[in-house]
Motif scaffolding. Structure first.
Motif, PDB file in Angstrom:
ATOM      1  N   ALA A 134       0.560   5.098  -4.609  1.00  0.00           N
ATOM      2  CA  ALA A 134       1.991   5.015  -4.333  1.00  0.00           C
ATOM      3  C   ALA A 134       2.272   4.127  -3.128  1.00  0.00           C
ATOM      4  N   ARG A 135       1.400   4.186  -2.115  1.00  0.00           N
ATOM      5  CA  ARG A 135       1.584   3.341  -0.929  1.00  0.00           C
ATOM      6  C   ARG A 135       1.412   1.863  -1.284  1.00  0.00           C
ATOM      7  N   LEU A 136       0.463   1.567  -2.147  1.00  0.00           N
ATOM      8  CA  LEU A 136       0.277   0.180  -2.567  1.00  0.00           C
ATOM      9  C   LEU A 136       1.445  -0.310  -3.417  1.00  0.00           C
ATOM     10  N   VAL A 137       1.986   0.564  -4.239  1.00  0.00           N
ATOM     11  CA  VAL A 137       3.167   0.193  -5.026  1.00  0.00           C
ATOM     12  C   VAL A 137       4.335  -0.105  -4.091  1.00  0.00           C
ATOM     13  N   GLU A 138       4.517   0.711  -3.065  1.00  0.00           N
ATOM     14  CA  GLU A 138       5.546   0.438  -2.052  1.00  0.00           C
ATOM     15  C   GLU A 138       5.332  -0.946  -1.440  1.00  0.00           C
ATOM     16  N   PHE A 139       4.098  -1.225  -1.064  1.00  0.00           N
ATOM     17  CA  PHE A 139       3.775  -2.526  -0.467  1.00  0.00           C
ATOM     18  C   PHE A 139       4.117  -3.656  -1.432  1.00  0.00           C
ATOM     19  N   GLN A 140       3.785  -3.484  -2.713  1.00  0.00           N
ATOM     20  CA  GLN A 140       4.077  -4.516  -3.707  1.00  0.00           C
ATOM     21  C   GLN A 140       5.572  -4.789  -3.809  1.00  0.00           C
ATOM     22  N   ILE A 141       6.355  -3.723  -3.836  1.00  0.00           N
ATOM     23  CA  ILE A 141       7.802  -3.881  -3.983  1.00  0.00           C
ATOM     24  C   ILE A 141       8.402  -4.561  -2.753  1.00  0.00           C
ATOM     25  N   LEU A 142       7.966  -4.160  -1.577  1.00  0.00           N
ATOM     26  CA  LEU A 142       8.516  -4.731  -0.346  1.00  0.00           C
ATOM     27  C   LEU A 142       8.106  -6.188  -0.178  1.00  0.00           C
ATOM     28  N   ILE A 143       6.824  -6.487  -0.403  1.00  0.00           N
ATOM     29  CA  ILE A 143       6.356  -7.854  -0.206  1.00  0.00           C
ATOM     30  C   ILE A 143       6.975  -8.791  -1.231  1.00  0.00           C
ATOM     31  N   ALA A 144       7.238  -8.261  -2.453  1.00  0.00           N
ATOM     32  CA  ALA A 144       7.849  -9.083  -3.502  1.00  0.00           C
ATOM     33  C   ALA A 144       9.290  -9.440  -3.165  1.00  0.00           C
ATOM     34  N   SER A 145       9.929  -8.632  -2.338  1.00  0.00           N
ATOM     35  CA  SER A 145      11.329  -8.882  -1.977  1.00  0.00           C
ATOM     36  C   SER A 145      11.460  -9.820  -0.777  1.00  0.00           C
ATOM     37  N   GLY A 146      10.333 -10.191  -0.179  1.00  0.00           N
ATOM     38  CA  GLY A 146      10.381 -11.087   0.972  1.00  0.00           C
ATOM     39  C   GLY A 146      10.170 -10.408   2.306  1.00  0.00           C
ATOM     40  N   VAL A 147       9.863  -9.111   2.306  1.00  0.00           N
ATOM     41  CA  VAL A 147       9.568  -8.411   3.560  1.00  0.00           C
ATOM     42  C   VAL A 147       8.226  -8.915   4.088  1.00  0.00           C
ATOM     43  N   PRO A 148       8.129  -9.313   5.376  1.00  0.00           N
ATOM     44  CA  PRO A 148       6.848  -9.782   5.929  1.00  0.00           C
ATOM     45  C   PRO A 148       5.776  -8.704   5.824  1.00  0.00           C
ATOM     46  N   ALA A 149       4.528  -9.118   5.645  1.00  0.00           N
ATOM     47  CA  ALA A 149       3.428  -8.176   5.450  1.00  0.00           C
ATOM     48  C   ALA A 149       3.325  -7.122   6.558  1.00  0.00           C
ATOM     49  N   PRO A 150       3.451  -7.481   7.854  1.00  0.00           N
ATOM     50  CA  PRO A 150       3.349  -6.434   8.883  1.00  0.00           C
ATOM     51  C   PRO A 150       4.397  -5.337   8.711  1.00  0.00           C
ATOM     52  N   ALA A 151       5.601  -5.712   8.310  1.00  0.00           N
ATOM     53  CA  ALA A 151       6.664  -4.720   8.104  1.00  0.00           C
ATOM     54  C   ALA A 151       6.474  -3.961   6.793  1.00  0.00           C
ATOM     55  N   ALA A 152       5.857  -4.617   5.799  1.00  0.00           N
ATOM     56  CA  ALA A 152       5.660  -3.970   4.498  1.00  0.00           C
ATOM     57  C   ALA A 152       4.660  -2.830   4.562  1.00  0.00           C
ATOM     58  N   HIS A 153       3.872  -2.764   5.631  1.00  0.00           N
ATOM     59  CA  HIS A 153       2.905  -1.682   5.814  1.00  0.00           C
ATOM     60  C   HIS A 153       3.488  -0.502   6.602  1.00  0.00           C
ATOM     61  N   LEU A 154       4.690  -0.638   7.111  1.00  0.00           N
ATOM     62  CA  LEU A 154       5.222   0.368   8.030  1.00  0.00           C
ATOM     63  C   LEU A 154       5.475   1.720   7.366  1.00  0.00           C
ATOM     64  N   LEU A 155       5.928   1.729   6.125  1.00  0.00           N
ATOM     65  CA  LEU A 155       6.161   3.008   5.458  1.00  0.00           C
ATOM     66  C   LEU A 155       4.853   3.784   5.321  1.00  0.00           C
ATOM     67  N   SER A 156       3.802   3.100   4.921  1.00  0.00           N
ATOM     68  CA  SER A 156       2.502   3.753   4.796  1.00  0.00           C
ATOM     69  C   SER A 156       2.024   4.278   6.140  1.00  0.00           C
TER      70      SER A 156
END
Length: 311
Positions: free
Chosen positions: A135-157
């Motif tokens: 589920a955390r990786l799916v979150e990362f996929q959705i955020l990074i696909a929308s243009g969220v920078p990688a450092p911020a895309a890991h914040l929820l996890s």
């Protein structure tokens, strides 16, 4: 040089889990470059990756829908025979027009989409193990696909890991509420907001540090003597101190300063300190001497007062 994480035998699995997450993130990035969207097949592949080379129960097949009943605490997950259908419907919903916003709302929708995807995957619990990591990786996929920078895309996890007890409490509350996702969304987005503020503060500190060091070097640009180099090093190394230092401790502020003053008298150190004070680079305070890094703040544009929450 690539580092190697060495852990005691009882915790070696943690290194493997980290390697698996990194592999999952790399797969997501390569899929995005290829233009692939989130599918149930991709979710299964991510589950296979997060469970790779880990010790698992015999009934757990990485990347395959579970074939047995599962309960998480008091929560009874859907029957195994329904999981394939539910996972497919979830991916269809996440790719539907419901999450196709106006351009200015892309990030907002992506955050909501990512959190809901995590929550629904936790509810469906389609795999025999690794559902949370998937589920955390799916979150990362959705955020990074929308243009969220990688450092911020890991914040929820990161937020879930740092508040593990509250995370499980929120999941339990969401399941017992009959499907009310709002409290979990609020919990997740508050953690994301706190993480972003922390990252922005770190970035600001780094920028101020670079600006300060450039300022010091500029102040010494026309000073080339050995004593000037020693003074420049003194103020730069003192800048790393968390607070003011007594005069008696200045010569030990760093190895290079200790070496520079090893054969000098106290008078030399005193003369250097006075010169730096005259240059406005050091200031004497009740607790000792500190570098005047706050001089850089004068170059920042004015801003309005903010409340305690930083809004």
């Amino acid at each position: 040089m690539q580092g190697t994480l060495k852990l005691p035998p009882s915790r070696e699995y943690l290194a493997q889990e980290i390697d698996n997450i990194v592999t999952g993130c790399n797969l997501i990035l390569s899929d995005l470059k290829a233009g692939r969207v989130l599918t149930s097949g991709m979710v299964k592949k991510l589950n296979q990756i997060v469970l790779d080379k880990l010790r698992l129960d015999e009934e757990v097949m990485p990347g395959e829908i579970r074939g047995h009943a599962v309960s998480v605490g008091r929560y009874q997950a859907p029957p195994a025979q329904d999981c394939e259908y539910l996972l497919g419907r979830l991916c269809e919903w996440l790719n539907s027009e419901a999450f196709n916003p106006k351009p200015e709302m892309v990030i907002v929708y992506a955050i909501l989409k990512a959190v809901l995807a995590h929550l629904y995957l936790a509810w469906v619990h389609p795999f025999g193990d690794g559902n949370g990591r998937t589920a955390r990786l799916v979150e990362f996929q959705i955020l990074i696909a929308s243009g969220v920078p990688a450092p911020a895309a890991h914040l929820l996890s990161n937020h879930y890991n740092q508040t593990r007890t509250e995370y499980y409490r929120q999941l339990d509350q969401a399941s017992r509420s009959g499907g009310d996702a709002l409290p979990f969304v609020l919990y997740a987005t508050q953690g994301l907001l706190d993480g972003l503020r922390s990252q922005l503060q770190d970035i600001r500190e780094q920028q101020l540090d670079v600006a300060w060091r450039n300022y010091v070097h500029e102040a010494f640009s026309d000073k080339k003597s050995p004593s000037d180099a020693r003074r420049r090093h003194l103020v730069l190394d003192l800048s790393r101190s968390a607070g003011p230092l007594p005069f008696s401790e200045l010569s030990e502020v760093s190895p290079r300063i200790a070496a520079a003053y090893a054969r000098k008298t106290v008078k030399t150190l005193s003369r250097d300190v006075k010169a730096l004070i005259r240059m406005g680079l050091l200031v004497q305070e009740p607790g000792g001497l500190r570098a005047c890094r706050d001089r850089i703040l004068a170059f920042l544009p004015p801003k309005t007062e903010t409340d305690a929450a930083g809004n």
